[in-house]
Design a protein around this motif. Structure first.
Motif, short mmCIF file in Angstrom:
data_model
loop_
_atom_site.label_atom_id
_atom_site.label_comp_id
_atom_site.label_asym_id
_atom_site.label_seq_id
_atom_site.Cartn_x
_atom_site.Cartn_y
_atom_site.Cartn_z
N UNK A 136 114.73 104.68 -82.53
CA UNK A 136 114.45 105.52 -81.35
C UNK A 136 114.65 104.73 -80.06
N UNK A 137 114.09 103.52 -79.99
CA UNK A 137 114.17 102.75 -78.75
C UNK A 137 115.56 102.11 -78.57
N UNK A 138 116.26 101.95 -79.69
CA UNK A 138 117.65 101.47 -79.59
C UNK A 138 118.53 102.56 -79.00
N UNK A 139 118.24 103.80 -79.39
CA UNK A 139 119.02 104.95 -78.90
C UNK A 139 118.56 105.42 -77.52
N UNK A 140 117.39 104.98 -77.09
CA UNK A 140 116.84 105.39 -75.79
C UNK A 140 116.46 104.15 -74.98
N UNK A 141 117.47 103.41 -74.52
CA UNK A 141 117.18 102.16 -73.81
C UNK A 141 116.34 102.35 -72.55
N UNK A 142 116.43 103.55 -71.95
CA UNK A 142 115.65 103.79 -70.72
C UNK A 142 114.14 103.80 -71.02
N UNK A 143 113.77 104.02 -72.29
CA UNK A 143 112.35 104.02 -72.65
C UNK A 143 111.93 102.72 -73.34
N UNK A 144 112.86 101.82 -73.50
CA UNK A 144 112.57 100.57 -74.20
C UNK A 144 111.55 99.72 -73.45
N UNK A 145 111.51 99.84 -72.11
CA UNK A 145 110.57 99.05 -71.32
C UNK A 145 109.12 99.37 -71.69
N UNK A 146 108.89 100.63 -72.05
CA UNK A 146 107.53 101.04 -72.43
C UNK A 146 107.02 100.20 -73.59
N UNK A 147 107.87 100.06 -74.61
CA UNK A 147 107.44 99.32 -75.79
C UNK A 147 107.39 97.83 -75.51
N UNK A 148 108.26 97.38 -74.61
CA UNK A 148 108.26 95.96 -74.25
C UNK A 148 106.95 95.60 -73.55
N UNK A 149 106.48 96.52 -72.70
CA UNK A 149 105.22 96.29 -71.99
C UNK A 149 104.04 96.27 -72.95
N UNK A 150 104.19 97.00 -74.05
CA UNK A 150 103.09 97.07 -75.01
C UNK A 150 103.08 95.90 -76.00
N UNK A 151 104.19 95.20 -76.12
CA UNK A 151 104.31 94.14 -77.13
C UNK A 151 103.31 93.00 -76.89
N UNK A 152 103.11 92.66 -75.61
CA UNK A 152 102.20 91.55 -75.29
C UNK A 152 100.79 91.88 -75.75
N UNK A 153 100.34 93.11 -75.46
CA UNK A 153 99.01 93.53 -75.89
C UNK A 153 98.93 93.61 -77.41
N UNK A 154 100.01 94.09 -78.02
CA UNK A 154 100.04 94.21 -79.48
C UNK A 154 99.94 92.83 -80.13
N UNK A 155 100.64 91.85 -79.56
CA UNK A 155 100.59 90.48 -80.09
C UNK A 155 99.18 89.91 -79.97
N UNK A 156 98.57 90.16 -78.82
CA UNK A 156 97.21 89.68 -78.58
C UNK A 156 96.23 90.32 -79.57
N UNK A 157 96.36 91.62 -79.78
CA UNK A 157 95.49 92.32 -80.73
C UNK A 157 95.69 91.82 -82.15
N UNK A 158 96.94 91.55 -82.51
CA UNK A 158 97.24 91.04 -83.85
C UNK A 158 96.59 89.67 -84.06
N UNK A 159 96.69 88.81 -83.05
CA UNK A 159 96.06 87.48 -83.14
C UNK A 159 94.55 87.60 -83.24
#
Length: 698
Positions: A136-159
Motif C-alpha cells: 500500500x505505501x509503496x503504491x502510495x508514496x504521498x502517504x508514506x510519510x505518515x508511516x515514516x513518522x510512526x516508525x520512531x514511536x513504534x520502535x520505542x514501543x517495541x523496545x
C-alpha cells in the motif's frame, strides 16, 4: 524653527544613536531569551540529554489540538514533559542493556495499533497482512510519510515491550517465598506481655528542636528532598452583588407581577402592559423577561427546590408563587399545567439471550431458554411478590441487579417503547412480562407521581456595573497600599481577609481556593518577583486576587517547618521510648508491670501477617520478637508503634508442612504484579533532570 534647524543639522547623529539603541535592545533581548545561549534552544535535559524546545512546543500543540475534554494548556505542557522525561530515561536504559529492535518488532507494534492492525486496507481474510501493508505505501508514496513518522514511536514501543518483559521476568516468585508467606500466615505465637503506651506521656513534656528535625532529614535524605517552591498569601476581592443589587433585582421581579403603564415612543402615548398573572402568552412573557428560557418540562415534586416544593407543586393552574430564591436567582413561577402519573418508578428482572447487547449475562442461553426462564420467574413473583428483590439480585442480567432490580424514577419516553408502554399504561403494583431488544423483562411498577409544568421568570442576582466599579477600585487601592504597608493590617483595615498561604511549584496551575490560575504561579517564579512583592490579578467570574510573595523555598532539603508535622511524632516517640524503658525494670513481667504502673496481659495465637495485639494494635516488630526468642524467655523492652513492650512467649505453634506452596506463591505474585510500574518513578528519583519550562513562559 531654530529647534527644527538643529534637528536637521544633527539628523545623522540621531539616526546613529537610535540605531545603536535598537541594536542594543535586540541583542539584550536575544541574551535574555537565550538567543546566544544554548539554554534558549532546550526546554530541559535528562541526565545530560537535551529536550529541544521546538520539538517540545510542537508536541504540546498537538496534544492541545487533540481536543481532550477539560485539558488546560498547562496540563498539556505537563503531560508532554512527563512523556519526554520518561522516554529519555527509558532510552538510556535501552542503550545500557543493548536492547535492539528490527522490522519484525516494529511490524508487531503496528499490528497491535487498532488504526493500522484493524484497518481493512491492510487485512486479508480479517487478518493483518504485512505484504499488503508494505505494498500500500509503496503504491502510495504521498502517504508514506505518515508511516515514516510512526516508525520512531513504534520502535520505542517495541523496545519498551522487551524492557518491560525483562523487568517482569526479574520479579519471579520462588517456592521459598511462597513457603515463607504460608508460615507468616499460619505459624502462631501466644505470649504474656507488659505494654506501656506512648500516650501515657504528654506530648507537651517532650521537646524536639529544629536541629533534631534537620539531623533526621539528613539521615533520610531521599525522603525529604524538595523541589523549589513559593509560598503566596492572597486577598480575594470577590465580584459579588451588594445588598442594593439584590434589592433592585427583587424590585424588578416584583414589577412583573401586576399590569404596568409604560410610555410608547412610537405612538407618543402610555400603554398598559399586562402583568405575569394576566399574560395571554406565558412562553413569550417568560422569554421576554427572564434570564432563563421557558421550560415546557413537567417536573415531579421531588425535583422542585426543597424549600418551595410543597407550595409550587400544589399551586392552582393560573396562580403565581413568589418571588422566591433558587440558587442565585430571584424567581416567580406560574402554574400552567399538571399531568397525572408523569413519572414512574419500577423494578425489573432482565433475562437476555445470546445476541442481545447486554454485557453482564449470568449464563449463556437461547431466546427460547430465556423466555422459559422469564416466564418461570414471573410465576414465582406473582405467587409471592416479596421474592422480587432476591430474584433480581440472583438472576437479572444488568447492573440494576445490585439494587434488587430498582430502576428509580423515570419520565415518559425514557425507556424503550414496550417497557415504557407497560409501565405508563398499567397501575402501581402491576407485574408483567415484556420483550425488548435487550431481552425479557419481568416488570414491577412500584410508584407513580404527578408532575407540574411551571412558567418561571428567573432573574440572576449579580453585581451591577456600579458595584463592580466599586469593588475594582477597592482592589486597586488595596494593591497600592499593600505594596508599601503591612499586608495583613492593610487587609484588616479594608475589611478584607488574608487567605492562608498557598505553596506552589514552578509548573503548578492550581492556586488554592481560587482554582486554575497559572498567571499567579508564573508571577511568583519570575526573576523580578521578590519576597514581599504584591500584585493584583483579575480572575474571570470571581473578582480580583491581590497576591503577596511570602516565602521562597530553594530546591534541596525540605524546610524544617514543612517537615516537622511528619517527623516530630517519630522523634517524640523515640524519646518517650527511652523514658518508658527507664521505668520498665525487673526480671519478671510482674516486676516490670509493678515498676511501670502497668499490668500483665495475654495475646493468643498471633501471626506475623496478623500481629494485632489486644488494646494496642498492629505490632509486627513485637510479634516477630516473640517468635524469635522462644518460649519461657523474657524479652528486652521493644520499641513498638504504639508503645514499649516486654513479652514472654508461652506457646509457639508451627504450621503443618505443605508439599505444595503454589497457593501462597500466587499470593506473593499478586502482590508484586504492579511493581513494574515503579520503574519510571525510581529512575526519575536517581536522574539529573533540569527543567527550564518556566524560562519559555509555559
Amino acid at each position: 524653527m531654530a529647534v527644527l534647524q538643529k534637528i536637521r543639522q544633527r539628523s545623522l547623529l540621531l539616526i546613529l544613536v537610535i540605531g545603536f539603541c535598537l541594536l542594543a535592545f535586540i541583542i539584550g533581548d536575544l541574551f535574555n531569551q537565550g538567543g546566544f545561549n544554548q539554554m534558549g534552544k532546550y526546554v530541559g535535559s535528562v541526565n545530560g540529554k537535551d529536550i529541544a524546545f521546538e520539538d517540545f512546543r510542537i508536541k504540546v500543540s498537538n496534544v492541545e489540538k487533540s481536543g481532550q475534554q477539560g485539558m488546560t494548556p498547562a496540563q498539556a505542557v505537563n503531560r508532554v514533559w512527563d512523556q519526554e522525561v520518561s522516554i529519555a530515561l527509558l532510552a538510556d536504559q535501552f542503550e545500557k542493556l543493548g536492547i535492539l529492535t528490527g522490522e519484525k518488532h516494529i511490524m508487531e507494534t503496528f499490528k497491535s495499533d487498532p488504526n493500522i492492525g484493524q484497518n481493512p486496507t491492510f487485512q486479508t481474510a480479517g487478518q493483518f497482512d504485512v505484504a499488503k501493508f508494505k505494498e500500500f505505501f509503496k503504491s502510495n508514496p504521498e502517504q508514506a510519510q505518515y508511516i515514516k513518522d510512526r516508525e520512531k514511536d513504534a520502535e520505542l514501543n517495541a523496545k519498551y515491550q522487551i524492557y518491560n518483559t525483562l523487568v517482569k521476568a526479574g520479579m519471579y516468585t520462588t517456592d521459598a517465598e511462597g513457603k515463607l508467606k504460608y508460615e507468616m500466615e499460619a505459624n502462631k505465637v501466644s505470649f504474656d506481655y507488659v505494654a506501656v503506651l506512648y500516650t501515657t506521656i504528654k506530648d507537651a513534656d517532650v521537646k524536639i528542636s529544629d536541629a533534631e528535625i534537620t539531623e533526621y532529614m539528613k539521615k533520610n535524605e531521599k525522603r525529604y528532598k524538595s523541589e523549589e517552591t513559593r509560598e503566596v498569601e492572597y486577598v480575594l476581592v470577590e465580584d459579588k452583588p451588594s445588598a442594593a443589587d439584590e434589592a433592585d433585582i427583587k424590585k424588578s421581579i416584583d414589577g412583573l407581577l401586576n399590569s404596568r403603564v409604560v410610555y410608547n415612543e412610537s405612538t407618543g402615548k402610555n400603554d398598559t402592559l399586562p402583568g405575569f398573572k394576566g399574560a395571554a402568552n406565558n412562553i413569550e412573557f417568560v422569554n421576554a423577561n427572564s434570564d432563563v428560557p421557558y421550560d415546557s418540562t413537567y417536573v415531579a415534586k421531588k425535583d422542585l427546590p426543597v424549600q418551595h416544593a410543597e407550595a409550587l407543586f400544589n399551586l392552582p393552574v393560573g396562580e403565581l408563587y413568589g418571588p422566591y430564591m433558587r440558587d442565585n436567582y430571584y424567581c416567580i413561577s406560574k402554574a400552567v399545567g399538571r399531568k397525572a402519573g408523569a413519572t414512574a418508578k419500577a423494578s425489573h428482572i432482565l433475562i437476555s439471550w445470546e445476541g442481545t447487547q447486554v454485557p453482564n449475562k449470568k449464563e449463556k442461553r437461547t431466546k427460547e431458554q430465556a423466555k422459559a426462564k422469564a416466564e418461570s420467574l414471573l410465576a414465582q413473583v406473582q405467587a409471592n411478590p416479596s421474592t422480587f428483590l432476591m430474584l433480581a439480585l440472583t438472576n437479572s442480567d444488568d447492573s440494576s441487579a445490585n439494587q434488587g432490580g430498582d430502576l428509580g424514577y423515570f419520565e415518559q419516553g425514557r425507556m424503550v417503547k414496550p417497557f415504557n408502554d407497560f409501565v405508563f399504561n398499567n397501575p402501581v403494583g402491576k407485574v408483567g412480562l415484556v420483550e425488548t431488544e435487550f431481552g425479557f423483562h419481568i416488570i414491577n411498577i412500584t410508584d407513580k407521581q404527578d408532575a407540574v409544568r411551571l412558567a418561571t421568570i428567573a432573574r440572576k442576582i449579580e453585581a451591577s456595573e456600579a458595584t463592580t466599579d466599586q469593588l475594582y477600585t477597592k482592589a486597586v487601592k488595596f494593591e497600592m497600599d499593600a505594596n508599601s504597608k503591612d499586608f495583613e493590617k492593610t487587609a484588616k483595615a479594608a475589611g478584607l481577609t488574608v487567605n492562608p498561604s498557598v505553596k506552589v511549584k514552578a509548573m503548578d496551575e492550581m492556586f488554592g481556593g481560587v482554582g486554575s490560575q497559572r498567571q499567579i504561579v508564573r508571577w511568583a517564579f519570575e526573576k523580578g518577583t521578590n519576597v514581599g512583592n504584591v500584585k493584583r490579578f483579575e480572575v474571570a467570574n470571581m473578582g480580583n486576587v491581590i497576591a503577596k510573595l511570602k516565602k521562597v523555598n530553594e530546591k534541596g532539603m525540605m524546610a524544617v517547618d514543612d517537615a516537622r508535622p511528619g517527623i516530630e511524632p517519630i522523634l517524640k516517640n523515640k524519646k518517650k521510648a527511652e523514658m518508658l524503658k527507664a521505668k520498665m525494670k525487673g526480671s519478671t513481667l510482674e516486676a516490670i508491670a509493678t515498676a511501670s504502673g502497668s499490668t500483665v496481659q495475654q495475646a493468643i495465637d498471633l501471626t506475623i501477617e496478623n500481629p494485632n495485639i489486644p488494646s494496642a494494635g498492629f505490632e509486627k516488630k513485637v510479634v516477630g520478637t516473640a517468635f524469635a526468642i522462644g518460649t519461657g524467655k523474657v524479652s528486652a523492652p521493644i520499641d513498638g508503634t504504639a508503645g514499649v513492650y516486654v513479652v514472654k512467649p508461652t506457646a509457639i505453634t508451627k504450621a503443618p508442612a505443605l508439599k505444595n506452596h503454589s497457593e501462597y506463591v500466587n499470593k506473593v505474585k499478586a502482590q508484586v504484579a504492579g511493581y513494574s510500574g515503579r520503574v519510571i518513578p525510581a529512575l526519575k528519583e536517581d536522574a539529573d533532570i533540569e527543567d527550564n519550562r518556566l524560562k519559555f513562559n509555559f
